[in-house]
Motif scaffolding. Structure first.
Motif, PDB file in Angstrom:
ATOM      1  N   LEU A   1     -48.403 -24.079 -47.755  1.00  0.00           N
ATOM      2  CA  LEU A   1     -47.361 -24.255 -47.047  1.00  0.00           C
ATOM      3  C   LEU A   1     -46.206 -24.433 -48.119  1.00  0.00           C
ATOM      4  O   LEU A   1     -44.711 -23.875 -47.115  1.00  0.00           O
ATOM      5  N   LYS A   2     -46.038 -24.950 -49.063  1.00  0.00           N
ATOM      6  CA  LYS A   2     -44.357 -24.219 -49.279  1.00  0.00           C
ATOM      7  C   LYS A   2     -44.383 -23.291 -49.977  1.00  0.00           C
ATOM      8  O   LYS A   2     -42.822 -23.160 -49.487  1.00  0.00           O
ATOM      9  N   GLN A   3     -45.471 -22.627 -49.820  1.00  0.00           N
ATOM     10  CA  GLN A   3     -44.805 -20.282 -49.114  1.00  0.00           C
ATOM     11  C   GLN A   3     -44.467 -20.563 -47.420  1.00  0.00           C
ATOM     12  O   GLN A   3     -43.373 -19.512 -47.712  1.00  0.00           O
TER      13      GLN A   3
ATOM     14  N   SER B   1     -40.351 -20.021 -46.520  1.00  0.00           N
ATOM     15  CA  SER B   1     -40.243 -18.190 -45.946  1.00  0.00           C
ATOM     16  C   SER B   1     -38.808 -18.542 -43.962  1.00  0.00           C
ATOM     17  O   SER B   1     -38.463 -18.251 -44.575  1.00  0.00           O
ATOM     18  N   LEU B   2     -39.951 -19.755 -43.892  1.00  0.00           N
ATOM     19  CA  LEU B   2     -39.079 -20.419 -42.639  1.00  0.00           C
ATOM     20  C   LEU B   2     -37.324 -20.717 -43.309  1.00  0.00           C
ATOM     21  O   LEU B   2     -36.238 -20.189 -41.930  1.00  0.00           O
ATOM     22  N   GLU B   3     -37.366 -21.281 -44.107  1.00  0.00           N
ATOM     23  CA  GLU B   3     -35.711 -21.791 -44.918  1.00  0.00           C
ATOM     24  C   GLU B   3     -35.021 -19.864 -44.637  1.00  0.00           C
ATOM     25  O   GLU B   3     -34.041 -20.442 -44.001  1.00  0.00           O
ATOM     26  N   GLY B   4     -36.118 -19.098 -44.927  1.00  0.00           N
ATOM     27  CA  GLY B   4     -35.256 -17.745 -45.876  1.00  0.00           C
ATOM     28  C   GLY B   4     -35.147 -17.528 -43.904  1.00  0.00           C
ATOM     29  O   GLY B   4     -33.447 -16.335 -43.109  1.00  0.00           O
TER      30      GLY B   4
ATOM     31  N   ALA C   1     -31.257 -16.497 -42.663  1.00  0.00           N
ATOM     32  CA  ALA C   1     -30.860 -15.376 -42.269  1.00  0.00           C
ATOM     33  C   ALA C   1     -30.446 -15.015 -40.821  1.00  0.00           C
ATOM     34  O   ALA C   1     -29.253 -14.273 -40.202  1.00  0.00           O
ATOM     35  N   LEU C   2     -31.216 -16.019 -39.628  1.00  0.00           N
ATOM     36  CA  LEU C   2     -30.595 -16.090 -38.901  1.00  0.00           C
ATOM     37  C   LEU C   2     -28.960 -16.500 -38.369  1.00  0.00           C
ATOM     38  O   LEU C   2     -28.503 -15.975 -37.707  1.00  0.00           O
ATOM     39  N   LYS C   3     -28.766 -17.815 -39.002  1.00  0.00           N
ATOM     40  CA  LYS C   3     -27.278 -19.001 -39.262  1.00  0.00           C
ATOM     41  C   LYS C   3     -26.385 -17.517 -39.514  1.00  0.00           C
ATOM     42  O   LYS C   3     -24.666 -17.366 -38.845  1.00  0.00           O
ATOM     43  N   GLN C   4     -26.591 -16.728 -40.840  1.00  0.00           N
ATOM     44  CA  GLN C   4     -25.335 -15.511 -41.072  1.00  0.00           C
ATOM     45  C   GLN C   4     -25.169 -14.479 -39.457  1.00  0.00           C
ATOM     46  O   GLN C   4     -24.083 -13.804 -39.858  1.00  0.00           O
TER      47      GLN C   4
END
Length: 94
Positions: free
Chosen positions: A26-28, A32-35, A39-42
């Motif tokens: 779950l932590k992984q 991954s989702l935070e990354g 990326a989408l925001k950038q």
């Protein structure tokens, strides 16, 4: 039984090693989702100008500090004021 209660009972039957493995998974996934979100925001170029982010949270330019302006009269200024006039009559209230 609700879905949360079922899931809780399933987790209670797992041993310590299985719980640790599921936590790490779950932590992984979370990282991954935070990354992906970053990326989408950038990619979208989200800035305070085109989003609901307040301007104070946006990036600041490197502005020089503002000079403090001295308040009050200028140096050497001679102040003037109105002179009080003597009262016309006194009533005994004082």
């Amino acid at each position: 039984m609700t879905r949360d209660k079922k899931r809780r009972q399933e987790l209670e039957h797992l041993n310590k090693a299985e719980l640790i493995a599921s936590y790490l998974l779950l932590k992984q996934r979370f990282a991954s989702l935070e990354g992906q979100i970053t990326a989408l925001k950038q990619a979208l170029g989200i800035k305070p100008d085109n989003s609901s982010v307040p301007p104070s949270q946006g990036q600041k330019a490197n502005l020089p500090p503002k000079k403090k302006i001295k308040r009050g009269p200028k140096q050497g200024h001679i102040g003037t004021s109105r002179h009080r006039q003597d009262p016309d009559e006194l009533n005994g209230s004082m």
